[in-house]
Design a protein around this motif. Structure first.
Motif, PDB file in Angstrom:
ATOM      1  N   ALA A  15       0.846  -1.397  -0.109  1.00 12.77           N
ATOM      2  CA  ALA A  15      -0.032   0.003   0.076  1.00 12.77           C
ATOM      3  C   ALA A  15       1.037   1.268   0.033  1.00 12.77           C
ATOM      4  O   ALA A  15       0.447   2.453  -0.617  1.00 12.77           O
ATOM      5  CB  ALA A  15      -0.820  -0.001   1.227  1.00 12.77           C
TER       6      ALA A  15
ATOM      7  N   ALA B 138       2.476   2.410  -3.413  1.00 16.46           N
ATOM      8  CA  ALA B 138       1.759   3.402  -4.180  1.00 16.46           C
ATOM      9  C   ALA B 138       2.088   4.704  -4.216  1.00 16.46           C
ATOM     10  O   ALA B 138       1.687   5.562  -5.271  1.00 16.46           O
ATOM     11  CB  ALA B 138       0.166   2.966  -3.876  1.00 16.46           C
ATOM     12  N   GLU B 139       2.658   5.066  -3.163  1.00 15.05           N
ATOM     13  CA  GLU B 139       3.014   6.491  -2.932  1.00 15.05           C
ATOM     14  C   GLU B 139       4.434   6.807  -3.756  1.00 15.05           C
ATOM     15  O   GLU B 139       4.548   8.107  -4.067  1.00 15.05           O
ATOM     16  CB  GLU B 139       3.250   6.916  -1.511  1.00 15.05           C
TER      17      GLU B 139
ATOM     18  N   THR C 293       7.015   6.949  -6.872  1.00 12.47           N
ATOM     19  CA  THR C 293       6.790   7.421  -8.384  1.00 12.47           C
ATOM     20  C   THR C 293       8.176   7.110  -8.959  1.00 12.47           C
ATOM     21  O   THR C 293       9.317   7.124  -8.297  1.00 12.47           O
ATOM     22  CB  THR C 293       6.444   8.740  -8.517  1.00 12.47           C
TER      23      THR C 293
END
Length: 264
Positions: free
Chosen positions: A182, A185-186, A188
């Motif tokens: 989870a 997902a932050e 990049t």
């Protein structure tokens, strides 16, 4: 009576310092930094030693010379907004404490920051080195405390952090994988921060070149400001670390080729 029988070490504090008493008299502290031990009696020069006993024995010798710890005068109050001429921001807090400001240390710090992102930790202070306690926050539960980077990164090619339980009171190990997915997902691939951080090889080369130029000119303040782009939080920290490692290795090869060419 031998020096070893006259001193006693107290419990290590959160920053790795052991208080030492000699003949029941407070004498200073001993601590380990990057493979060596150091003896510190406030008001006197720090002494390097090969091991903990040797460091403590140095404090015994100082006591026998009639020396005692001195209490430093209170430091003048410094506005919270300024520290050493730099504005105290989140990025400044990630500058390395007690480590020499060098390209090699900066790149290692960037790699450590990136790995912490992957493992679900937030650094609350600058990278201290592999074998020093590092103040961190667990992103899985909010716990704050000190952990050794050498334990988190794994050893001998094994990237499994130790202990796998993270810290006392954390979520069950069976829930770690889902929580880390989870958090992933932050992250990049590209940096969209302002100012932009180096995530390409060419940008890494430019950043390291600017820092080294500042260091060569004894402009430590400028070098520290440039170093922020390497150390401050970024969602593309993994790619930034790869770019910086590639840039550092390329610089090292170029310098080696120049040196070998001159020696022929």
């Amino acid at each position: 009576m031998e020096a070893q029988q006259r001193y006693a070490l107290g419990k290590r504090d959160d920053e790795g310092f052991y208080p030492v008493t000699v003949d029941q008299t407070p004498a200073g502290t001993v601590h380990r930094r990057h493979g060596s031990w150091y003896a510190t009696m406030p008001g006197h020069p720090v002494q390097r030693a090969d091991n903990r006993d040797q460091a403590a024995a140095h404090l015994v010798a100082l006591i026998d010379q009639g020396k005692r710890p001195t209490i430093p005068a209170p430091a003048p109050s410094t506005p919270a907004s300024m520290i050493h001429g730099l504005r105290a921001t989140a990025s400044y807090s990630h500058l390395m404490p007690q480590l020499r400001l060098s390209l090699s240390n900066l790149v290692r710090a960037a790699e450590a920051m990136a790995r912490l992102d992957q493992l679900g930790w937030t650094p609350l202070e600058g990278y201290p080195g592999a074998d020093q306690p590092w103040l961190l926050e667990c992103r899985l539960c909010g716990w704050k405390g000190r952990r050794f980077w050498s334990h988190l990164r794994g050893r001998n090619g094994d990237n499994t952090p130790r202990p796998i339980t993270r810290h006392p009171g954390c979520k069950p190990v069976t829930e770690h994988a889902a929580a880390l997915i989870a958090l992933a997902a932050e992250r990049t691939r590209e940096c969209h921060c302002t100012p932009h951080h180096p995530t390409w090889l060419s940008e890494g080369l430019d950043a390291l070149s600017a820092i080294q130029t500042a260091l060569d000119g004894k402009a430590t303040l400028s070098a520290a400001i440039y170093a922020r782009s390497i150390l401050e939080p970024c969602p593309a920290s993994t790619r930034r670390a790869l770019a910086l490692r590639g840039a550092y290795n390329r610089r090292a090869r170029a310098l080696r080729d120049i040196k070998e060419g001159k020696s022929k």
